[in-house]
Design a protein around this motif. Structure first.
Motif, mmCIF file in Angstrom:
data_model
loop_
_atom_site.group_PDB
_atom_site.id
_atom_site.type_symbol
_atom_site.label_atom_id
_atom_site.label_comp_id
_atom_site.label_asym_id
_atom_site.label_seq_id
_atom_site.Cartn_x
_atom_site.Cartn_y
_atom_site.Cartn_z
ATOM 1 N N SER A 135 50.137 40.440 72.134
ATOM 2 C CA SER A 135 50.453 40.300 73.553
ATOM 3 C C SER A 135 49.725 39.056 74.056
ATOM 4 O O SER A 135 48.531 39.100 74.346
ATOM 5 N N GLY A 168 44.488 38.936 69.128
ATOM 6 C CA GLY A 168 44.142 38.335 70.416
ATOM 7 C C GLY A 168 44.066 39.407 71.488
ATOM 8 O O GLY A 168 44.753 39.371 72.504
ATOM 9 N N ARG A 226 42.828 45.752 76.710
ATOM 10 C CA ARG A 226 43.813 46.520 77.494
ATOM 11 C C ARG A 226 44.747 47.339 76.586
ATOM 12 O O ARG A 226 44.846 48.558 76.701
ATOM 13 N N ASP A 238 39.680 39.368 68.547
ATOM 14 C CA ASP A 238 39.804 38.238 69.480
ATOM 15 C C ASP A 238 38.766 37.179 69.144
ATOM 16 O O ASP A 238 37.665 37.493 68.663
ATOM 17 N N LEU A 239 39.144 35.933 69.423
ATOM 18 C CA LEU A 239 38.259 34.793 69.203
ATOM 19 C C LEU A 239 37.053 34.795 70.135
ATOM 20 O O LEU A 239 36.013 34.241 69.809
ATOM 21 N N ASP A 254 38.647 34.544 64.401
ATOM 22 C CA ASP A 254 40.025 34.051 64.311
ATOM 23 C C ASP A 254 40.825 35.055 63.482
ATOM 24 O O ASP A 254 40.490 35.312 62.324
ATOM 25 N N VAL A 255 41.836 35.621 64.084
ATOM 26 C CA VAL A 255 42.586 36.687 63.404
ATOM 27 C C VAL A 255 43.176 36.187 62.082
ATOM 28 O O VAL A 255 43.301 36.962 61.130
#
Ligand SMILES: C[S@@+](CC[C@H](N)C(=O)[O-])C[C@H]1O[C@@H](n2cnc3c(N)ncnc32)[C@H](O)[C@@H]1O
Length: 188
Positions: free
Chosen positions: A68, A2, A7, A23-24, A49-50
């Protein structure tokens, strides 16, 4: 996990890590890729989707898996997928780092799992107690779990005291969590 607009992925890459970031959101990944290009960072971004990518496109085993702000958006039954991902992709003695909403803070929903399913909503993210996080990640050794230090708006660092920040370490195969003599984490 995610990674949003990248960052932390870019920060880790700047420290010399080889980074896979998932990330989605296609918009978040496109933004992250733009930032990586601008910085000349070699992060491998993947959109999806991870948990679906775990076991197929994701590599590893990874020395560090960082979540995070993704974990607290998962419905309760996805915690099993989270543990399965760590089991499959975290290297022995690898670290899992987590930032998520803390119960008793000003963010996150504190309904119990049964009520979340009854209401069929996650209310913007789930807040966890230290005890519940220790229970969920009991298969790992806790290095540190504490409230994140608040950083003022002018700080170059991110810090919100309504979040937990946690660091856990996977033990060697056959060694129960919390036992054994393990190498120190850099900076200990
Ligand atoms: C609160 S944001 C955090 C972004 C970034 N990690 C950060 O700290 O700035 C949570 C991110 O998790 C992503 N996400 C939630 N569930 C996911 C899943 N199953 N697979 C991949 N990404 C997911 C969302 O799209 C969102 O970008």
């Amino acid at each position: 996990m995610g990674c949003g607009p990248g960052r932390n992925a870019l920060h880790l890459a700047s420290l010399g890590f080889e980074v896979d970031a998932v990330d989605l959101s296609p918009a978040a990944i496109a933004w992250a890729e733009d930032r990586a290009r601008a910085e000349g960072a070699g992060v491998r971004f993947r959109c999806g989707d991870v948990f679906a990518l775990a076991g197929t496109e994701l590599g590893g085993p990874y020395d560090l898996i960082y979540d995070s702000g993704c974990f607290h958006h998962l419905p309760p039954h996805r915690r099993i997928s989270d543990l399965a991902l760590l089991e499959r992709h975290l290297a022995p003695l690898g670290h899992f780092a987590l930032a998520c909403f803390a119960a008793g803070g000003e963010a996150g929903c504190e309904l119990d799992d049964a009520d979340l399913y009854r209401q069929a909503r996650l209310h913007g993210g789930l807040a966890y107690s230290a005890e519940s996080l220790r229970g969920i990640f009991a298969g790992l050794t806790e290095v540190e779990l504490r409230r994140m230090r608040h950083e003022p708006p002018e700080s170059p660092l991110f810090g919100e005291s309504f979040l937990w920040t946690g660091l856990f370490r996977r033990t060697l195969p056959g060694v129960p969590p919390g036992s054994g003599s393990l190498p120190p984490f850099p900076g200990d």
